[in-house]
Design a protein around this motif. Sequence first.
Motif, PDB file in Angstrom:
ATOM      1  N   LEU A  74      46.810  66.047  46.278  1.00  0.00           N
ATOM      2  CA  LEU A  74      47.006  66.488  46.443  1.00  0.00           C
ATOM      3  C   LEU A  74      47.350  66.748  48.317  1.00  0.00           C
ATOM      4  O   LEU A  74      47.995  66.849  48.479  1.00  0.00           O
TER       5      LEU A  74
ATOM      6  N   LYS B 113      52.963  61.086  41.378  1.00  0.00           N
ATOM      7  CA  LYS B 113      52.847  61.783  40.207  1.00  0.00           C
ATOM      8  C   LYS B 113      53.789  62.414  39.177  1.00  0.00           C
ATOM      9  O   LYS B 113      53.844  63.069  38.625  1.00  0.00           O
ATOM     10  N   GLU B 114      54.763  61.305  39.248  1.00  0.00           N
ATOM     11  CA  GLU B 114      55.967  61.631  38.019  1.00  0.00           C
ATOM     12  C   GLU B 114      55.085  61.457  36.376  1.00  0.00           C
ATOM     13  O   GLU B 114      55.929  61.576  35.510  1.00  0.00           O
TER      14      GLU B 114
ATOM     15  N   ASN C 192      45.411  67.085  41.786  1.00  0.00           N
ATOM     16  CA  ASN C 192      45.824  65.857  41.828  1.00  0.00           C
ATOM     17  C   ASN C 192      46.237  65.700  40.751  1.00  0.00           C
ATOM     18  O   ASN C 192      46.745  66.227  39.858  1.00  0.00           O
ATOM     19  N   SER C 193      46.801  63.927  40.692  1.00  0.00           N
ATOM     20  CA  SER C 193      48.063  63.925  40.316  1.00  0.00           C
ATOM     21  C   SER C 193      47.762  63.908  38.449  1.00  0.00           C
ATOM     22  O   SER C 193      48.429  64.030  37.096  1.00  0.00           O
TER      23      SER C 193
ATOM     24  N   ASP D 289      44.970  56.386  41.977  1.00  0.00           N
ATOM     25  CA  ASP D 289      46.197  56.600  41.059  1.00  0.00           C
ATOM     26  C   ASP D 289      47.049  57.298  42.699  1.00  0.00           C
ATOM     27  O   ASP D 289      46.417  57.404  43.554  1.00  0.00           O
TER      28      ASP D 289
ATOM     29  N   GLN E 210      44.701  60.597  42.820  1.00  0.00           N
ATOM     30  CA  GLN E 210      46.404  61.375  43.803  1.00  0.00           C
ATOM     31  C   GLN E 210      46.082  62.887  43.812  1.00  0.00           C
ATOM     32  O   GLN E 210      47.087  63.578  43.559  1.00  0.00           O
TER      33      GLN E 210
END
Length: 442
Positions: free
Chosen positions: A439, A143-144, A401-402, A179, A437
Motif C-alpha cells: 500500500l 485491492k478489491e 498489502n492487498s 499483484d 500490492q
Amino acid sequence: MSADAYADLVRSGVGAAVAKRVGAPRPPRLRRHRPGDDLLVGPAVLLPGPDASPDVAALLAGFADGSVAPEEDTRYGAVVLDARHVREICDLAPIRRDLAPVFRGMRGNGRVILLGADLAPLPGIEARAAQRALDGIVRTLGKEARGGTTVNLLRVAEGSRGLGPALEFFLSARSAFVDGQVLTVGPTSEDPTGPQTPEEPRVAVVTGAAQGIGASIAEILAREGAHVVCVDLAAQGEGLARVANRVGGSTLHLDITAPAAAQRLGEHLRRRFDGVDVVVHNAGITRDRSFVNLDDRGWDSVLAVNLQAPLRLTEGLLDQGDVLRAGARIVCLSSINGIAGAKGQSNYAASKSGVIGLVEALAPVLAERGMTVNAVAPGFIETAMTAAIPVVAREVGRRANSLQQGGLPVDVAEAVAWLAAPGTLGVTGQVLRVCGQNLVGA
Ligand code: NAD
C-alpha cells in the motif's frame, strides 16, 4: 508453523471465526508453484477486444482447458481481458460491463490479467489517457479481489513475441505475490531460443546466495536447469557451501565491494565455465538510521554494496568482452523502499532507487547486444532482514498489502527466474514489484 503466527491463527477454525466476527484481516493461503501442478485453479475465460484477439485465444487454449468464452454460472480460475484496442474514453465502459460478472465469481487464487497497448508509440492525447485509465482499474481491482486472486496489467507492443511467456508467468502460481502491477512487454530483439542447449546448462551467478532471498533464487534457477555459482562473503562460507550443495552448484567467496571484484568474477567465470548467461545482483545490506543521525560509514557501506557493486560488476563483465554470453540476462534487486522511501532508510532507499536508474540506463546498451536487464522490487518478504524489524512495525509492514501477508523468498526467486529465462522476451529496463500490492508507493 510459519513466521506469520497471526496468519496461522486466523486460518484455523476458532481463530477464523473470531477474526471474521471482529473484521480483522484474514490473509488468504497463497497457492505456490509446484512442478507438475496445473497452471490454473479453474477454467480460463477470454474477454476479447473487438478484433477477437485470436493470438490470445490460441495462447490460452494452449495453457488451460476449458472455455475461452464466458459461460453462465462458471467460477473462473483466470480471466484475460483484451483492452489493447482502447483509444477513446467511451471504450472503457464495456470493460466494466464485461469484467464485473466474471470478477464477482472468481475462484480463490485466481488470476485477472488485462492486456493494454504499449504506451510509448500511442498517438493522440485521448488514446493515451484512455489507455492509462487501465492502470487505475487494475490497481483498484487488485485491492478489491479476495482469496488470493491477483490482478495485473500487461502492456503489449504490437507484434511482440513476449506475450506468451508473460501470460504464462502471470497466470501461474509462480506470480503468487505479484499483484496490482503494470509491466510492458516490448518489441523483441532477443534470440528466443537463447544460448541454452541440452548438453550445456546455462550458468548463473547469484550474489549474496548464502541465505534468504539469494539462497532461494539459487534454488529456483537450479530447478530451471542452470548451474548456479553462489557468491558471498568468505565469512558466510558454511551457509554458502550448504546452498551450493543443495542446488548442485558451486561457490565463490567474494566481497563484491572489493576493488578487484569484477576482475576476479570475470576470470572465474571465463576459466571455469567459459562465460555466464545470468547475473543476479542480490547481495544487499541495511544500516538504518534517521537521515540526520547517519554517519559517513552508514551511508557509504550501503551505497557500496547495494548500488556501486552491481554497477562496477556489470561494467567490469561487459568490459571483459566475452564473459557475458549472447542473450545474457541481468536481474538486480531493488526494493519497495527504493520506490516509496522509508523512515530511517535514506541510505537504503537511495541505493535501491539508484538500482532502478541503473537498470533503465543499462537496458538500451544491453539491447544492442541482445541482452536484457531488469529490477525486481520486493515488498515485505519473510527473511532474516524483516525478522529484525521491531514487532509492531513488522506486523504493520506484513499486513499493509492487498494480500495481507508477507511474501516468501521463493516469490522473489520465481520473478527473478522468469526475468532470467531465455524465453522471456521483450521485457527490459523495467521494475517488477513482488510486494502483494504494497500500500506504500505507486
Ligand atoms: P540477507 O541479509 O538475508 O542476505 C544478504 C546476503 O548478501 C548475505 O548472505 C550477505 O552475506 C551478502 N552480502 C552482504 N554484503 C556482501 C558483500 N559485500 N559481498 C558479497 N555478499 C555480501 O538479505 P535478504 O533479505 O535475503 O535480501 C536480499 C536482497 O533483497 C537484498 O538486496 C535486499 O536489499 C533485497 N530486499 C529484501 C527485502 C526483504 O523483505 N527481505 C525487501 C526488499 C528488498
